[in-house]
Design an enzyme around this catalytic site. Structure first.
Site, short mmCIF file in Angstrom:
data_model
loop_
_atom_site.label_atom_id
_atom_site.label_comp_id
_atom_site.label_asym_id
_atom_site.label_seq_id
_atom_site.Cartn_x
_atom_site.Cartn_y
_atom_site.Cartn_z
N THR A 8 0.82 -1.22 0.00
CA THR A 8 0.00 0.00 0.00
C THR A 8 0.85 1.26 0.00
OG1 THR A 8 -1.85 1.13 1.08
CG2 THR A 8 -0.19 0.24 2.54
N ASN A 10 -0.89 3.90 1.24
CA ASN A 10 -1.78 4.62 2.13
C ASN A 10 -1.28 4.46 3.59
OD1 ASN A 10 -3.97 5.11 3.93
ND2 ASN A 10 -5.41 4.96 2.22
N ASP A 72 -7.70 -3.85 -0.16
CA ASP A 72 -8.49 -2.96 -1.00
C ASP A 72 -9.79 -2.71 -0.26
OD1 ASP A 72 -8.25 -1.65 -3.72
OD2 ASP A 72 -10.33 -2.32 -3.72
N TYR A 152 -12.68 8.60 4.36
CA TYR A 152 -14.07 8.97 4.66
C TYR A 152 -14.40 8.91 6.15
CZ TYR A 152 -14.59 8.50 -0.41
OH TYR A 152 -14.46 8.65 -1.78
N LYS A 171 -11.50 2.70 16.88
CA LYS A 171 -11.84 2.31 15.50
C LYS A 171 -11.47 0.85 15.27
CE LYS A 171 -11.00 3.33 10.63
NZ LYS A 171 -10.22 4.05 9.63
P1 ITT Z 1 -3.50 1.53 -1.80
O1 ITT Z 1 -4.28 1.09 -3.01
O2 ITT Z 1 -2.11 2.00 -2.11
O3 ITT Z 1 -3.56 0.53 -0.68
P2 ITT Z 1 -5.59 3.53 -1.62
O4 ITT Z 1 -5.87 4.66 -0.67
O5 ITT Z 1 -5.57 3.84 -3.10
O6 ITT Z 1 -4.20 2.85 -1.18
P3 ITT Z 1 -7.84 1.78 -2.07
O7 ITT Z 1 -7.66 1.74 -3.53
O8 ITT Z 1 -8.15 0.49 -1.34
O9 ITT Z 1 -6.58 2.37 -1.31
O10 ITT Z 1 -8.96 2.84 -1.74
C1 ITT Z 1 -9.48 2.89 -0.48
C2 ITT Z 1 -10.11 4.23 -0.23
O11 ITT Z 1 -11.30 4.00 0.54
C3 ITT Z 1 -9.20 5.08 0.64
O12 ITT Z 1 -8.38 5.92 -0.12
C4 ITT Z 1 -10.20 5.82 1.51
O13 ITT Z 1 -10.66 6.94 0.83
C5 ITT Z 1 -11.34 4.83 1.64
N1 ITT Z 1 -11.17 4.03 2.87
C6 ITT Z 1 -10.77 2.73 3.00
N2 ITT Z 1 -10.69 2.36 4.28
C7 ITT Z 1 -11.03 3.45 4.98
C8 ITT Z 1 -11.10 3.73 6.37
O14 ITT Z 1 -10.78 2.82 7.29
N3 ITT Z 1 -11.46 4.96 6.73
C9 ITT Z 1 -11.76 5.90 5.83
N4 ITT Z 1 -11.69 5.75 4.52
C10 ITT Z 1 -11.33 4.52 4.09
#
Ligand code: ITT
Length: 207
Positions: A8, A10, A72, A152, A171
């Site tokens: 990731t 993120n 994801d 979010y 959380k």
């Molecule tokens: P990676 O693909 O690099 O892991 P990303 O942020 O692009 O990172 P995703 O494609 O899985 O990840 O998109 C997930 C999105 O959904 C993330 O960017 C958030 O906006 C939202 N999201 C997922 N889990 C969340 C959480 O626990 N709290 C708030 N928003 C969340």
């Protein structure tokens, strides 16, 4: 301690995964920790599971002697026909705040505010792979609240409290990610028992 590498970019996901998995004996390494840079797979899957598998498989190709996993995840809003769904990270241009505001705008006047966070996880190493999902039900608030979390979290309300106002510990007691990671830890414990877990990343770099 057993090393697993999370595919990731993120930081929020990484922090949460670490908090959940470390007490279970799994050390979550980042892409940076293992020297993988510019990891930007195109997330073309139609489901969270598809995309988790796609990200994990791609990372395993880069570090084939390691144990890797991907998350994801996203938000499904019932009144918006489950949008933003798999497009959560790219629902609109801009920042997380812009995306929260877009949802709040689309939800104006809607009585049904039911929503769920979904998290799919895919684990891959040479000998074994699995994927699983978890959900966290809640609702969309009427305004952004709190400074904690990411994505979010400021608009997602669970049992009267917004994720953005929860500590990470709070959380992690109820979130979609915690649900998925804890299930994953149970599977991993099983894999360790069967002697199929590959070991540490150190072994990977030395060989
Ligand atoms: P990676 O693909 O690099 O892991 P990303 O942020 O692009 O990172 P995703 O494609 O899985 O990840 O998109 C997930 C999105 O959904 C993330 O960017 C958030 O906006 C939202 N999201 C997922 N889990 C969340 C959480 O626990 N709290 C708030 N928003 C969340």
């Amino acid at each position: 301690m057993r090393d697993i590498v999370l595919a990731t970019n993120n930081q929020g996901k990484l922090d949460e995964a670490r908090k959940i998995l470390l007490p279970r004996g799994y050390n979550v390494l980042s892409l940076k920790d293992v020297g993988v840079i510019n990891f930007n797979p195109e997330e073309i899957g139609e489901t969270f599971l598809d995309n988790a598998v796609l990200k994990a498989k791609l990372l395993l190709q880069l570090i084939p002697n390691s144990c890797v996993f991907a998350d994801d995840s996203g938000l499904e809003v019932e009144a918006l026909e489950d949008r933003p769904g798999v497009r959560s990270a790219r629902y609109c241009e801009g920042t997380d705040t812009d995306r929260c505001e877009k949802i709040l705008e689309e939800m104006q006047g809607k009585e049904n505010r039911k929503a769920a966070f979904v998290c799919s996880v895919a684990f891959y190493c040479k000998q074994v792979s699995f994927a699983l999902s978890a959900r966290c039900e809640g609702e969309i608030g009427t305004e952004m609240k709190g400074e904690n979390g990411f994505g979010y979290d400021p608009i997602f309300v669970r049992n009267g409290k917004c994720f953005g106002e929860m500590t990470q510990q709070e959380k992690n007691k109820c979130s979609h990610r915690a649900g998925a990671m804890l299930q994953m830890a149970n599977y991993l414990d099983d894999i360790v028992k069967k002697g199929l877990f590959l070991g540490s990343f150190e072994r990977d770099v030395r060989q």
